[in-house]
Design a protein around this motif. Structure first.
Motif, PDB file in Angstrom:
ATOM      1  N   ILE A   1     -11.300   4.058  -9.100  1.00  0.00           N
ATOM      2  CA  ILE A   1     -10.622   2.830  -9.539  1.00  0.00           C
ATOM      3  C   ILE A   1     -10.438   1.915  -8.337  1.00  0.00           C
ATOM      4  O   ILE A   1     -10.690   2.306  -7.198  1.00  0.00           O
ATOM      5  N   ALA A   2      -9.987   0.701  -8.592  1.00  0.00           N
ATOM      6  CA  ALA A   2      -9.846  -0.310  -7.541  1.00  0.00           C
ATOM      7  C   ALA A   2      -8.755   0.067  -6.537  1.00  0.00           C
ATOM      8  O   ALA A   2      -7.703   0.595  -6.915  1.00  0.00           O
ATOM      9  N   PRO A   3      -8.988  -0.234  -5.257  1.00  0.00           N
ATOM     10  CA  PRO A   3      -7.973   0.042  -4.235  1.00  0.00           C
ATOM     11  C   PRO A   3      -6.627  -0.625  -4.527  1.00  0.00           C
ATOM     12  O   PRO A   3      -5.580  -0.051  -4.236  1.00  0.00           O
ATOM     13  N   ASN A   4      -6.647  -1.823  -5.107  1.00  0.00           N
ATOM     14  CA  ASN A   4      -5.381  -2.501  -5.424  1.00  0.00           C
ATOM     15  C   ASN A   4      -4.546  -1.705  -6.421  1.00  0.00           C
ATOM     16  O   ASN A   4      -3.320  -1.770  -6.409  1.00  0.00           O
ATOM     17  N   THR A   5      -5.209  -0.957  -7.288  1.00  0.00           N
ATOM     18  CA  THR A   5      -4.505  -0.130  -8.269  1.00  0.00           C
ATOM     19  C   THR A   5      -3.761   0.994  -7.551  1.00  0.00           C
ATOM     20  O   THR A   5      -2.594   1.264  -7.841  1.00  0.00           O
ATOM     21  N   ILE A   6      -4.417   1.629  -6.598  1.00  0.00           N
ATOM     22  CA  ILE A   6      -3.781   2.687  -5.813  1.00  0.00           C
ATOM     23  C   ILE A   6      -2.669   2.085  -4.957  1.00  0.00           C
ATOM     24  O   ILE A   6      -1.582   2.668  -4.846  1.00  0.00           O
ATOM     25  N   ALA A   7      -2.921   0.925  -4.368  1.00  0.00           N
ATOM     26  CA  ALA A   7      -1.916   0.272  -3.528  1.00  0.00           C
ATOM     27  C   ALA A   7      -0.644  -0.004  -4.324  1.00  0.00           C
ATOM     28  O   ALA A   7       0.471   0.190  -3.829  1.00  0.00           O
ATOM     29  N   ARG A   8      -0.797  -0.437  -5.574  1.00  0.00           N
ATOM     30  CA  ARG A   8       0.377  -0.700  -6.421  1.00  0.00           C
ATOM     31  C   ARG A   8       1.149   0.594  -6.671  1.00  0.00           C
ATOM     32  O   ARG A   8       2.377   0.618  -6.588  1.00  0.00           O
ATOM     33  N   ALA A   9       0.437   1.679  -6.973  1.00  0.00           N
ATOM     34  CA  ALA A   9       1.092   2.962  -7.203  1.00  0.00           C
ATOM     35  C   ALA A   9       1.845   3.409  -5.948  1.00  0.00           C
ATOM     36  O   ALA A   9       3.002   3.832  -6.025  1.00  0.00           O
ATOM     37  N   TYR A  10       1.209   3.300  -4.796  1.00  0.00           N
ATOM     38  CA  TYR A  10       1.852   3.677  -3.533  1.00  0.00           C
ATOM     39  C   TYR A  10       3.086   2.807  -3.280  1.00  0.00           C
ATOM     40  O   TYR A  10       4.113   3.298  -2.837  1.00  0.00           O
ATOM     41  N   ARG A  11       2.974   1.497  -3.546  1.00  0.00           N
ATOM     42  CA  ARG A  11       4.099   0.578  -3.346  1.00  0.00           C
ATOM     43  C   ARG A  11       5.302   1.016  -4.190  1.00  0.00           C
ATOM     44  O   ARG A  11       6.440   1.057  -3.710  1.00  0.00           O
ATOM     45  N   GLU A  12       5.033   1.339  -5.457  1.00  0.00           N
ATOM     46  CA  GLU A  12       6.128   1.746  -6.338  1.00  0.00           C
ATOM     47  C   GLU A  12       6.729   3.085  -5.913  1.00  0.00           C
ATOM     48  O   GLU A  12       7.943   3.280  -6.011  1.00  0.00           O
ATOM     49  N   LEU A  13       5.900   3.992  -5.429  1.00  0.00           N
ATOM     50  CA  LEU A  13       6.409   5.273  -4.929  1.00  0.00           C
ATOM     51  C   LEU A  13       7.258   5.058  -3.678  1.00  0.00           C
ATOM     52  O   LEU A  13       8.275   5.727  -3.485  1.00  0.00           O
ATOM     53  N   GLU A  14       6.840   4.114  -2.854  1.00  0.00           N
ATOM     54  CA  GLU A  14       7.610   3.813  -1.644  1.00  0.00           C
ATOM     55  C   GLU A  14       8.944   3.174  -2.015  1.00  0.00           C
ATOM     56  O   GLU A  14       9.988   3.520  -1.452  1.00  0.00           O
ATOM     57  N   GLU A  15       8.939   2.260  -2.977  1.00  0.00           N
ATOM     58  CA  GLU A  15      10.183   1.632  -3.431  1.00  0.00           C
ATOM     59  C   GLU A  15      11.148   2.666  -4.001  1.00  0.00           C
ATOM     60  O   GLU A  15      12.360   2.522  -3.880  1.00  0.00           O
ATOM     61  N   ALA A  16      10.607   3.706  -4.623  1.00  0.00           N
ATOM     62  CA  ALA A  16      11.433   4.773  -5.191  1.00  0.00           C
ATOM     63  C   ALA A  16      11.891   5.769  -4.134  1.00  0.00           C
ATOM     64  O   ALA A  16      12.672   6.673  -4.420  1.00  0.00           O
ATOM     65  N   GLY A  17      11.391   5.627  -2.906  1.00  0.00           N
ATOM     66  CA  GLY A  17      11.786   6.521  -1.830  1.00  0.00           C
ATOM     67  C   GLY A  17      11.038   7.839  -1.808  1.00  0.00           C
ATOM     68  O   GLY A  17      11.412   8.755  -1.087  1.00  0.00           O
ATOM     69  N   LEU A  18       9.971   7.946  -2.594  1.00  0.00           N
ATOM     70  CA  LEU A  18       9.227   9.200  -2.649  1.00  0.00           C
ATOM     71  C   LEU A  18       8.194   9.324  -1.538  1.00  0.00           C
ATOM     72  O   LEU A  18       7.847  10.434  -1.129  1.00  0.00           O
ATOM     73  N   ILE A  19       7.673   8.187  -1.091  1.00  0.00           N
ATOM     74  CA  ILE A  19       6.734   8.216   0.032  1.00  0.00           C
ATOM     75  C   ILE A  19       7.157   7.173   1.051  1.00  0.00           C
ATOM     76  O   ILE A  19       7.947   6.272   0.756  1.00  0.00           O
ATOM     77  N   GLU A  20       6.633   7.307   2.259  1.00  0.00           N
ATOM     78  CA  GLU A  20       6.867   6.299   3.293  1.00  0.00           C
ATOM     79  C   GLU A  20       5.539   6.005   3.963  1.00  0.00           C
ATOM     80  O   GLU A  20       4.699   6.892   4.123  1.00  0.00           O
ATOM     81  N   THR A  21       5.359   4.749   4.300  1.00  0.00           N
ATOM     82  CA  THR A  21       4.135   4.337   4.984  1.00  0.00           C
ATOM     83  C   THR A  21       4.469   4.105   6.445  1.00  0.00           C
ATOM     84  O   THR A  21       5.430   3.412   6.765  1.00  0.00           O
ATOM     85  N   ARG A  22       3.669   4.705   7.303  1.00  0.00           N
ATOM     86  CA  ARG A  22       3.890   4.607   8.751  1.00  0.00           C
ATOM     87  C   ARG A  22       2.767   3.807   9.389  1.00  0.00           C
ATOM     88  O   ARG A  22       2.042   4.298  10.263  1.00  0.00           O
ATOM     89  N   GLY A  23       2.615   2.592   8.923  1.00  0.00           N
ATOM     90  CA  GLY A  23       1.587   1.708   9.472  1.00  0.00           C
ATOM     91  C   GLY A  23       0.203   2.316   9.380  1.00  0.00           C
ATOM     92  O   GLY A  23      -0.184   2.851   8.359  1.00  0.00           O
ATOM     93  N   ARG A  24      -0.518   2.288  10.485  1.00  0.00           N
ATOM     94  CA  ARG A  24      -1.891   2.785  10.501  1.00  0.00           C
ATOM     95  C   ARG A  24      -1.966   4.308  10.433  1.00  0.00           C
ATOM     96  O   ARG A  24      -3.042   4.866  10.211  1.00  0.00           O
ATOM     97  N   ALA A  25      -0.836   4.982  10.601  1.00  0.00           N
ATOM     98  CA  ALA A  25      -0.825   6.449  10.529  1.00  0.00           C
ATOM     99  C   ALA A  25      -0.989   6.940   9.095  1.00  0.00           C
ATOM    100  O   ALA A  25      -1.392   8.069   8.864  1.00  0.00           O
ATOM    101  N   GLY A  26      -0.650   6.087   8.127  1.00  0.00           N
ATOM    102  CA  GLY A  26      -0.845   6.455   6.734  1.00  0.00           C
ATOM    103  C   GLY A  26       0.443   6.595   5.948  1.00  0.00           C
ATOM    104  O   GLY A  26       1.515   6.230   6.411  1.00  0.00           O
ATOM    105  N   SER A  27       0.301   7.149   4.751  1.00  0.00           N
ATOM    106  CA  SER A  27       1.431   7.348   3.841  1.00  0.00           C
ATOM    107  C   SER A  27       1.729   8.837   3.730  1.00  0.00           C
ATOM    108  O   SER A  27       0.815   9.659   3.644  1.00  0.00           O
TER     109      SER A  27
END
Length: 118
Positions: A48-74
């Motif tokens: 699927i499109a990268p933007n679709t995954i990005a949206r899922a990651y964004r929502e998971l981050e907003e929920a506090g389930l994941i954190e993004t550490r810049g170029r190190a990843g999620s």
């Protein structure tokens, strides 16, 4: 593969990805500190499109389930434990309110499902 997307489902792909990852984080299959695939890698794996995954990651981050550490990843976040605690407390309060006003358990569950869009 970490998640699967059913193209025939009425559930949008980003939600399938988000809910699958949230479930794996909440039940411990994805432990705190686990590095998630990059947006591009997961998009390629799932098809699927990268933007679709990005949206899922964004929502998971907003929920506090994941954190993004810049170029190190999620990564799976330890604050997700706090999110679950808050949700459990809200569920207990909701259940107590339903009992107090005489809402049947089946109806209370239906109300929650409707609120979640399930």
């Amino acid at each position: 593969m970490i998640v699967r997307v059913d193209p025939g489902s009425s559930v949008p792909p980003y939600e399938q990805v988000r809910s699958s990852l949230a479930e794996q984080i909440n039940d411990g299959r994805l432990a705190v500190g686990t590095r998630l695939p990059t947006v591009r890698q997961l998009a390629a794996d799932v098809g699927i499109a990268p933007n679709t995954i990005a949206r899922a990651y964004r929502e998971l981050e907003e929920a506090g389930l994941i954190e993004t550490r810049g170029r190190a990843g999620s990564f799976v976040s330890s604050s997700g434990d706090e999110s679950r605690r808050v949700v459990r407390e809200a569920a207990v309060t909701y259940a107590e309110t339903c009992r107090a006003v005489g809402v049947a358990p089946e109806e209370a569950l239906a109300i929650v499902k409707a609120a979640l869009g399930v």
